[in-house]
Design a protein around this motif. Sequence first.
Motif, mmCIF file in Angstrom:
data_model
loop_
_atom_site.group_PDB
_atom_site.id
_atom_site.type_symbol
_atom_site.label_atom_id
_atom_site.label_comp_id
_atom_site.label_asym_id
_atom_site.label_seq_id
_atom_site.Cartn_x
_atom_site.Cartn_y
_atom_site.Cartn_z
ATOM 1 N N GLY A 108 0.803 -1.218 0.000
ATOM 2 C CA GLY A 108 0.000 0.000 0.000
ATOM 3 C C GLY A 108 0.832 1.261 0.000
ATOM 4 N N ALA A 109 0.150 2.378 0.232
ATOM 5 C CA ALA A 109 0.812 3.683 0.194
ATOM 6 C C ALA A 109 1.897 3.797 1.247
ATOM 7 N N GLY A 110 1.651 3.264 2.444
ATOM 8 C CA GLY A 110 2.658 3.332 3.498
ATOM 9 C C GLY A 110 3.921 2.600 3.115
ATOM 10 N N SER A 111 3.757 1.420 2.567
ATOM 11 C CA SER A 111 4.904 0.628 2.139
ATOM 12 C C SER A 111 5.691 1.346 1.051
ATOM 13 N N ARG A 112 4.988 1.924 0.097
ATOM 14 C CA ARG A 112 5.679 2.615 -0.999
ATOM 15 C C ARG A 112 6.440 3.840 -0.497
ATOM 16 N N LEU A 113 5.870 4.559 0.476
ATOM 17 C CA LEU A 113 6.570 5.722 1.031
ATOM 18 C C LEU A 113 7.863 5.309 1.730
ATOM 19 N N VAL A 114 7.795 4.220 2.506
ATOM 20 C CA VAL A 114 8.989 3.726 3.198
ATOM 21 C C VAL A 114 10.030 3.269 2.184
#
Length: 221
Positions: A108-114
């Motif tokens: 998800g978005a959180g994973s992609r940001l990290v």
Amino acid sequence: MAGRRRWSTEEILDAAAKLLRTSDTESFSVRGLASALGTDSSSLYRHFRSKTELLRAVADRVLLASMDGYRAEGDWKQRITALALRVREAFGSQPQLAAVWGRYASGGAGSRLVMEEVLRALQASGLPDEEIPARYHRLAVLIAALAVSEAGAAAITPEEHEQGMELFRVAVLGADPERFPALAHFARGIRPLGADRRAAFEEILAAHLASIEAAVPPGAP
């Protein structure tokens, strides 16, 4: 007769996160979540195709929360360290979800940001582009393992902690010196796994980052 309420994806994730604060992922079920929401499982499967997909989405929100307010500051090692500590703290508040992340990962978005921030930091280190994917993978595995380990310790109840300490005292301090000579010799200096976990987290991460730094070609920008 009025129909059942339609729950939004975010409301479903909120309810799932709440349930996971008081139960583990093995006992968590889509049916139980549906019951808590006063609906049927089929309505939830319109949002998520499986329990695993739902758990991944809940875990990803923890990653997303860890990035809230994050600013890339300092050199590449400081950036990765700050990010890793944020992830650690975020999962520390919901240790059950750390195990979900460690087992299933997240897209998800959180994973992609990290992922984006870690990859950018590695680019700033001076590593050649062809080496970055492998270095990233090892770093991601390390951070996930450390976060899951830390969160697992945070989930232990006071009673379980005391039981563990008693077992530690029996196993280490009471070790038979003839059968376990090294253990008996170092027993007084050995500490339980729960001791100084934050320092251990930072030291292990720092050592790994130093190994990456050592691989940067001389004169790299």
